[in-house]
Design a protein around this motif. Sequence first.
Motif, PDB file in Angstrom:
ATOM      1  N   SER A 171       0.806   8.182   7.686  1.00  0.00           N
ATOM      2  CA  SER A 171       1.479   8.325   6.402  1.00  0.00           C
ATOM      3  C   SER A 171       0.696   9.249   5.474  1.00  0.00           C
ATOM      4  O   SER A 171      -0.529   9.192   5.415  1.00  0.00           O
ATOM      5  CB  SER A 171       1.635   6.956   5.740  1.00  0.00           C
ATOM      6  OG  SER A 171       2.130   7.076   4.426  1.00  0.00           O
ATOM      7  N   TYR A 172       1.403  10.100   4.750  1.00  0.00           N
ATOM      8  CA  TYR A 172       0.748  10.918   3.730  1.00  0.00           C
ATOM      9  C   TYR A 172       1.474  10.797   2.387  1.00  0.00           C
ATOM     10  O   TYR A 172       1.183  11.540   1.446  1.00  0.00           O
ATOM     11  CB  TYR A 172       0.683  12.394   4.164  1.00  0.00           C
ATOM     12  CG  TYR A 172       1.995  12.959   4.611  1.00  0.00           C
ATOM     13  CD1 TYR A 172       2.949  13.386   3.694  1.00  0.00           C
ATOM     14  CD2 TYR A 172       2.292  13.048   5.962  1.00  0.00           C
ATOM     15  CE1 TYR A 172       4.156  13.885   4.105  1.00  0.00           C
ATOM     16  CE2 TYR A 172       3.501  13.548   6.381  1.00  0.00           C
ATOM     17  CZ  TYR A 172       4.429  13.975   5.453  1.00  0.00           C
ATOM     18  OH  TYR A 172       5.633  14.462   5.879  1.00  0.00           O
ATOM     19  N   ILE A 173       2.427   9.859   2.303  1.00  0.00           N
ATOM     20  CA  ILE A 173       3.147   9.644   1.042  1.00  0.00           C
ATOM     21  C   ILE A 173       2.990   8.192   0.583  1.00  0.00           C
ATOM     22  O   ILE A 173       2.317   7.901  -0.401  1.00  0.00           O
ATOM     23  CB  ILE A 173       4.645  10.000   1.182  1.00  0.00           C
ATOM     24  CG1 ILE A 173       4.808  11.482   1.559  1.00  0.00           C
ATOM     25  CG2 ILE A 173       5.379   9.718  -0.128  1.00  0.00           C
ATOM     26  CD1 ILE A 173       6.232  11.898   1.859  1.00  0.00           C
ATOM     27  N   ALA A 174       3.609   7.256   1.315  1.00  0.00           N
ATOM     28  CA  ALA A 174       3.657   5.859   0.868  1.00  0.00           C
ATOM     29  C   ALA A 174       2.283   5.205   0.832  1.00  0.00           C
ATOM     30  O   ALA A 174       1.894   4.600  -0.176  1.00  0.00           O
ATOM     31  CB  ALA A 174       4.596   5.070   1.773  1.00  0.00           C
ATOM     32  N   VAL A 175       1.530   5.311   1.936  1.00  0.00           N
ATOM     33  CA  VAL A 175       0.236   4.628   1.998  1.00  0.00           C
ATOM     34  C   VAL A 175      -0.786   5.228   1.022  1.00  0.00           C
ATOM     35  O   VAL A 175      -1.460   4.482   0.306  1.00  0.00           O
ATOM     36  CB  VAL A 175      -0.317   4.604   3.437  1.00  0.00           C
ATOM     37  CG1 VAL A 175      -1.744   4.042   3.456  1.00  0.00           C
ATOM     38  CG2 VAL A 175       0.577   3.759   4.331  1.00  0.00           C
ATOM     39  N   PRO A 176      -0.944   6.562   0.971  1.00  0.00           N
ATOM     40  CA  PRO A 176      -1.871   7.100  -0.027  1.00  0.00           C
ATOM     41  C   PRO A 176      -1.551   6.644  -1.451  1.00  0.00           C
ATOM     42  O   PRO A 176      -2.459   6.355  -2.240  1.00  0.00           O
ATOM     43  CB  PRO A 176      -1.708   8.617   0.129  1.00  0.00           C
ATOM     44  CG  PRO A 176      -1.354   8.793   1.564  1.00  0.00           C
ATOM     45  CD  PRO A 176      -0.457   7.620   1.871  1.00  0.00           C
ATOM     46  N   ALA A 177      -0.268   6.577  -1.777  1.00  0.00           N
ATOM     47  CA  ALA A 177       0.120   6.106  -3.110  1.00  0.00           C
ATOM     48  C   ALA A 177      -0.305   4.654  -3.311  1.00  0.00           C
ATOM     49  O   ALA A 177      -0.827   4.274  -4.372  1.00  0.00           O
ATOM     50  CB  ALA A 177       1.621   6.245  -3.303  1.00  0.00           C
ATOM     51  N   ALA A 178      -0.102   3.826  -2.275  1.00  0.00           N
ATOM     52  CA  ALA A 178      -0.478   2.414  -2.363  1.00  0.00           C
ATOM     53  C   ALA A 178      -1.988   2.240  -2.432  1.00  0.00           C
ATOM     54  O   ALA A 178      -2.508   1.417  -3.195  1.00  0.00           O
ATOM     55  CB  ALA A 178       0.089   1.659  -1.162  1.00  0.00           C
ATOM     56  N   MET A 179      -2.722   3.029  -1.641  1.00  0.00           N
ATOM     57  CA  MET A 179      -4.178   2.911  -1.622  1.00  0.00           C
ATOM     58  C   MET A 179      -4.790   3.366  -2.951  1.00  0.00           C
ATOM     59  O   MET A 179      -5.759   2.798  -3.440  1.00  0.00           O
ATOM     60  CB  MET A 179      -4.768   3.736  -0.471  1.00  0.00           C
ATOM     61  CG  MET A 179      -4.438   3.183   0.914  1.00  0.00           C
ATOM     62  SD  MET A 179      -5.080   1.506   1.200  1.00  0.00           S
ATOM     63  CE  MET A 179      -3.548   0.556   1.183  1.00  0.00           C
TER      64      MET A 179
END
Length: 324
Positions: free
Chosen positions: A275-283
């Motif tokens: 992931s380079y959208i959802a997970v980075p945003a969550a992290m």
Amino acid sequence: MDLSLIAQNILNPPILFFFLGMLAVFLKSDLTIPQPLPKLFSLYLLIAIGLHGGYELSKSGLDLYILKALCLAIFMAILVPIYSFFILRVKLDTYNSVALAATYGSISAVTFITGITYLQTIGVEYGGFMVAAMTLMESPAIVIGLVFAALFTKKDNNSSSTNWKEIFKEAFLNPSVFLLMGALIIGILTGEKGWTSMEPLFGALFKGILAFFLLDMGLVAAKRIYELKKLGYFLIAFAILMPIFNATVAMGLGYYFEISKGDAFLLALLSGSASYIAVPAAMRLSVPEANPGIYLPLSLAITFPFNISIGIPLYYFLINLLWG
């Protein structure tokens, strides 16, 4: 591996636009995509694949085979971030291990879309319900990552308590998951009539919008490549070898549980993506101690280009060896 498989994948207009974007950065061109548009392209792609997946699911129904495939997808989404975390802990601290394990435990919708385009090009059938599998695979890694962050870091409970409500909200109601699931349900409810009415926009124009999106992704990925100088060989090797390993595990499970070739390929591709959208945003929100300069360049500048150029034909080649 037959090099024609790689050539066939790379010589695909949307893929070539991705590399055109990278080339523009390397040659210092002033080419840019106006900022509101990339977000619009993302929304379009998510709605398109959700609607089409829901339509296909409405046709096929929910039988034992589909349930089996969906359970395998969820299993991989849980398994990958767990063993990735313990591998990464050999070299990284807990926070960065959590963020990177979650990144590689989740999926890339655009890699999945590119894989579908590849199957369509070579004439291999797949189940539309795999869109549901993709949706189900996006959130578990976020939850597991944040649970590991709470379990493996020594925090003062009085000053830094874990807000589980926010964790689950971020995992299950992040925009990409919410829109995908919503479009999928709309596709199921409206069926063939609904898809026929929307097909001119979300079917005929799909590859053209994907080309625009990948052009922008090429620009972004090339800019991130310069950040890789700060990372060691271990992390760069992880960004290439871990997707191959994850995809191979998924193939083995798909073969054992008698999943069809096309569906097993998509399961492997989802398992091997990052992931380079959802997970980075969550992290960034939930694990601010983790360094985005590690997990974002690895997923976007190494794993994503690797998967859409070499990984897709490689995984299909391996699938052919198993399925014959």
